[in-house]
Design a protein around this motif. Structure first.
Motif, mmCIF file in Angstrom:
data_model
loop_
_atom_site.group_PDB
_atom_site.id
_atom_site.type_symbol
_atom_site.label_atom_id
_atom_site.label_comp_id
_atom_site.label_asym_id
_atom_site.label_seq_id
_atom_site.Cartn_x
_atom_site.Cartn_y
_atom_site.Cartn_z
ATOM 1 N N LEU A 1 38.333 44.590 42.985
ATOM 2 C CA LEU A 1 38.550 44.427 44.426
ATOM 3 C C LEU A 1 37.863 45.586 45.132
ATOM 4 O O LEU A 1 38.222 46.749 44.917
ATOM 5 C CB LEU A 1 40.051 44.414 44.754
ATOM 6 C CG LEU A 1 40.425 44.358 46.234
ATOM 7 C CD1 LEU A 1 39.904 43.080 46.885
ATOM 8 C CD2 LEU A 1 41.940 44.460 46.411
ATOM 9 N N ARG B 1 37.363 42.967 50.239
ATOM 10 C CA ARG B 1 38.324 42.962 51.334
ATOM 11 C C ARG B 1 37.592 43.380 52.606
ATOM 12 O O ARG B 1 37.103 44.515 52.718
ATOM 13 C CB ARG B 1 39.473 43.926 51.041
ATOM 14 C CG ARG B 1 40.494 44.086 52.168
ATOM 15 C CD ARG B 1 41.152 42.780 52.534
ATOM 16 N NE ARG B 1 42.515 43.006 53.052
ATOM 17 C CZ ARG B 1 43.265 42.072 53.582
ATOM 18 N NH1 ARG B 1 42.779 40.837 53.701
ATOM 19 N NH2 ARG B 1 44.477 42.323 53.995
ATOM 20 N N THR C 1 30.590 48.392 48.662
ATOM 21 C CA THR C 1 29.888 47.286 48.011
ATOM 22 C C THR C 1 28.473 47.646 47.532
ATOM 23 O O THR C 1 27.679 46.760 47.224
ATOM 24 C CB THR C 1 29.784 46.079 48.972
ATOM 25 O OG1 THR C 1 29.063 46.480 50.156
ATOM 26 C CG2 THR C 1 31.154 45.562 49.357
ATOM 27 N N GLU D 1 37.265 47.467 48.495
ATOM 28 C CA GLU D 1 37.947 47.600 49.782
ATOM 29 C C GLU D 1 36.963 47.997 50.872
ATOM 30 O O GLU D 1 36.583 49.155 51.007
ATOM 31 C CB GLU D 1 39.081 48.624 49.680
ATOM 32 C CG GLU D 1 40.292 48.139 48.906
ATOM 33 C CD GLU D 1 41.135 47.151 49.702
ATOM 34 O OE1 GLU D 1 40.825 46.919 50.888
ATOM 35 O OE2 GLU D 1 42.114 46.616 49.135
ATOM 36 N N ALA E 1 36.013 40.509 44.407
ATOM 37 C CA ALA E 1 36.373 40.136 45.774
ATOM 38 C C ALA E 1 36.153 41.342 46.676
ATOM 39 O O ALA E 1 36.365 42.488 46.270
ATOM 40 C CB ALA E 1 37.821 39.666 45.855
ATOM 41 N N LEU F 1 46.922 37.183 46.711
ATOM 42 C CA LEU F 1 45.777 38.007 46.333
ATOM 43 C C LEU F 1 45.498 37.898 44.840
ATOM 44 O O LEU F 1 44.343 37.756 44.403
ATOM 45 C CB LEU F 1 46.036 39.473 46.722
ATOM 46 C CG LEU F 1 44.951 40.481 46.371
ATOM 47 C CD1 LEU F 1 43.620 40.108 46.999
ATOM 48 C CD2 LEU F 1 45.372 41.893 46.820
ATOM 49 N N ILE G 1 40.442 48.616 41.688
ATOM 50 C CA ILE G 1 40.388 48.628 43.150
ATOM 51 C C ILE G 1 39.575 49.845 43.573
ATOM 52 O O ILE G 1 39.893 50.978 43.188
ATOM 53 C CB ILE G 1 41.789 48.681 43.786
ATOM 54 C CG1 ILE G 1 42.621 47.470 43.362
ATOM 55 C CG2 ILE G 1 41.676 48.749 45.303
ATOM 56 C CD1 ILE G 1 44.022 47.444 43.960
ATOM 57 N N LEU H 1 43.383 45.268 37.143
ATOM 58 C CA LEU H 1 42.536 45.113 38.322
ATOM 59 C C LEU H 1 41.973 46.460 38.738
ATOM 60 O O LEU H 1 42.715 47.425 38.924
ATOM 61 C CB LEU H 1 43.358 44.524 39.481
ATOM 62 C CG LEU H 1 42.644 44.353 40.828
ATOM 63 C CD1 LEU H 1 41.515 43.331 40.724
ATOM 64 C CD2 LEU H 1 43.647 43.924 41.917
ATOM 65 N N TYR I 1 43.395 34.985 43.677
ATOM 66 C CA TYR I 1 41.944 34.992 43.858
ATOM 67 C C TYR I 1 41.207 35.466 42.613
ATOM 68 O O TYR I 1 40.001 35.306 42.491
ATOM 69 C CB TYR I 1 41.552 35.866 45.057
ATOM 70 C CG TYR I 1 42.159 35.407 46.359
ATOM 71 C CD1 TYR I 1 42.242 34.061 46.683
ATOM 72 C CD2 TYR I 1 42.674 36.330 47.272
ATOM 73 C CE1 TYR I 1 42.808 33.645 47.884
ATOM 74 C CE2 TYR I 1 43.242 35.924 48.468
ATOM 75 C CZ TYR I 1 43.309 34.584 48.760
ATOM 76 O OH TYR I 1 43.876 34.181 49.946
ATOM 77 N N PHE I 2 41.954 36.110 41.694
ATOM 78 C CA PHE I 2 41.344 36.630 40.474
ATOM 79 C C PHE I 2 41.723 35.790 39.253
ATOM 80 O O PHE I 2 41.371 36.093 38.147
ATOM 81 C CB PHE I 2 41.746 38.094 40.272
ATOM 82 C CG PHE I 2 41.239 39.004 41.369
ATOM 83 C CD1 PHE I 2 39.924 39.403 41.389
ATOM 84 C CD2 PHE I 2 42.081 39.405 42.395
ATOM 85 C CE1 PHE I 2 39.452 40.240 42.402
ATOM 86 C CE2 PHE I 2 41.614 40.245 43.399
ATOM 87 C CZ PHE I 2 40.291 40.650 43.401
ATOM 88 N N LYS J 1 49.197 47.648 49.832
ATOM 89 C CA LYS J 1 48.707 46.656 48.871
ATOM 90 C C LYS J 1 48.922 47.146 47.446
ATOM 91 O O LYS J 1 49.347 46.389 46.560
ATOM 92 C CB LYS J 1 47.234 46.390 49.147
ATOM 93 C CG LYS J 1 46.660 45.230 48.322
ATOM 94 C CD LYS J 1 45.177 45.062 48.548
ATOM 95 C CE LYS J 1 44.832 44.746 49.987
ATOM 96 N NZ LYS J 1 44.071 45.806 50.631
#
Length: 372
Positions: free
Chosen positions: A100, A123, A107, A102, A121, A368, A7, A5, A371-372, A27
């Motif tokens: 992910l 957060r 974004t 954060e 996703a 969490l 992040i 993953l 979700y993936f 997390k």
């Protein structure tokens, strides 16, 4: 088969010494304990690389936030615009692992469409346009006020534009509801914050002062403290301690006008936790109902009675373990009553049951991953 993953974080998440990075760091720990191979990407503007993060991650990369000589942006919010980096997007494109992001802050490449055909996703740390609107309302400096107003305006458009470009994971029920109602978000859910506390350890008995703690350099927190001094502790003959980072001269002057009040500026972690443990009553009004108030969670896990307003607990599930007051008269009444009321083991057990149901890091990390 290993689960990997990416992040991407808005700041370096260690040390976990302010609210914006607490959820990030714990997390990481919870996902690592479940065997997730984490590829961490941190934006920074002053915080240094941290060896501690290598304990929990397969790889850690750091990216300098872009410096903007002009603090105003006219299309993309500055908190987003300043977090773009060629090395980041190149690293994310080296594989097809899920991502992910954060905070809305991270974004930029999702917005630009450069992460198509990836499981992503976001957060949601706050409903950011609401948060900046409130910052503008509480700001006295004209230039900063204009910046916050502009950023809120841009964030409303930006958040609406990306609300359905990825799965959204909110930190409160309130924030999830706002995204559904205002932005018609289809793929959104609520997942509580990850925190360092596991047991409610508030000491039975009585403390000898009321406490407000938080980052005092944030205008929202300064406004809350000044409101308490002018409208609540102006007539109460009860000791009031204000503790936190970088109080302004304005706040120091207000506090010195009240003989029952003292400010503890920039306490260390041990000193702060000692005050939280010894206080009789945590007085934590909020003028912002987005996000989650980590200082309240700290007080609930480690302290005695807590009095808040509705905005401070909306969408958190914590209403039943707090005393709620929504105006100065109500705050005074609750404080006078609870200052004389010992904290009991029964109250601590009630908190433990609720807090461990909602804020269970392992259980929430499993959700969490789902979700993936």
């Amino acid at each position: 088969m290993d689960k990997h993953l990416h992040i991407v974080t808005l700041d370096v998440p260690w040390p976990a010494d302010y609210g914006g990075v607490v959820d990030l760091f714990y997390k990481l720990k919870a996902l690592h304990q479940l065997g997730i191979k984490i590829h961490l990407h941190c934006f920074t503007q002053g915080r240094k690389p941290q060896e501690e993060l290598n304990k929990y991650c397969e790889s850690v990369n750091y990216y300098q936030r872009k410096k903007n000589s002009n603090s105003f942006s006219f299309r993309i919010p500055l908190i987003v615009k300043s977090r773009q980096h060629d090395e980041l997007i190149a690293n994310l494109k080296k594989d097809d692992y899920p991502i992910l992001l954060e905070g809305i802050h991270c974004t930029y490449y999702l917005h630009k469409g450069e992460l198509s055909n990836r499981k992503i996703a976001v957060r949601l740390h706050n409903v950011e346009f609401e948060y900046y609107k409130q910052l503008a309302k509480n700001e006295s400096n004209l230039f900063k006020k204009l910046y916050f107003i502009n950023e809120s305006r841009l964030l409303y458009k930006y958040e609406k534009a990306i609300a359905n470009k990825a799965s959204i994971i909110a930190v409160s029920e309130h924030d999830a509801t706002v995204y559904k109602q205002l932005f018609d978000a289809k793929d959104i859910c609520y997942l509580p914050v990850f925190i360092p506390h596991t047991l409610a350890v508030g000491a039975a008995g009585k403390g000898c002062f009321c406490l407000y703690h938080g980052n005092l350099s944030i205008n929202e927190n300064e406004t809350a403290v000044i409101w308490l001094l002018q409208n609540v502790f102006n007539t109460l003959e009860i000791p009031f301690v204000i503790a936190g980072k970088n109080p302004s001269q304005k706040l120091l002057a207000f506090a010195h006008q009240h003989k029952q009040t003292c400010i503890v500026a920039n306490p260390g972690e041990k000193e702060m936790q000692d005050m939280i443990t010894k206080a009789q009553l945590h007085v934590l009004p909020s003028f912002n109902n987005t996000g989650i108030k980590l200082k309240l969670l700290n007080a609930l896990f480690n302290g005695r009675h807590c009095v808040v307003n509705s905005a401070g607990v909306e969408g958190s599930g914590l209403e039943e373990v707090c005393h709620i007051a929504d105006d100065a008269t109500s705050f005074k009444k609750v404080i006078e009553e609870m200052y004389q009321q010992p904290f009991t083991d029964q109250e601590k057990e009630k908190r433990q049951g609720l807090l461990q149901t909602i804020y269970n890091n392992e259980a929430n990390a499993i959700k969490l991953i789902g979700y993936f």
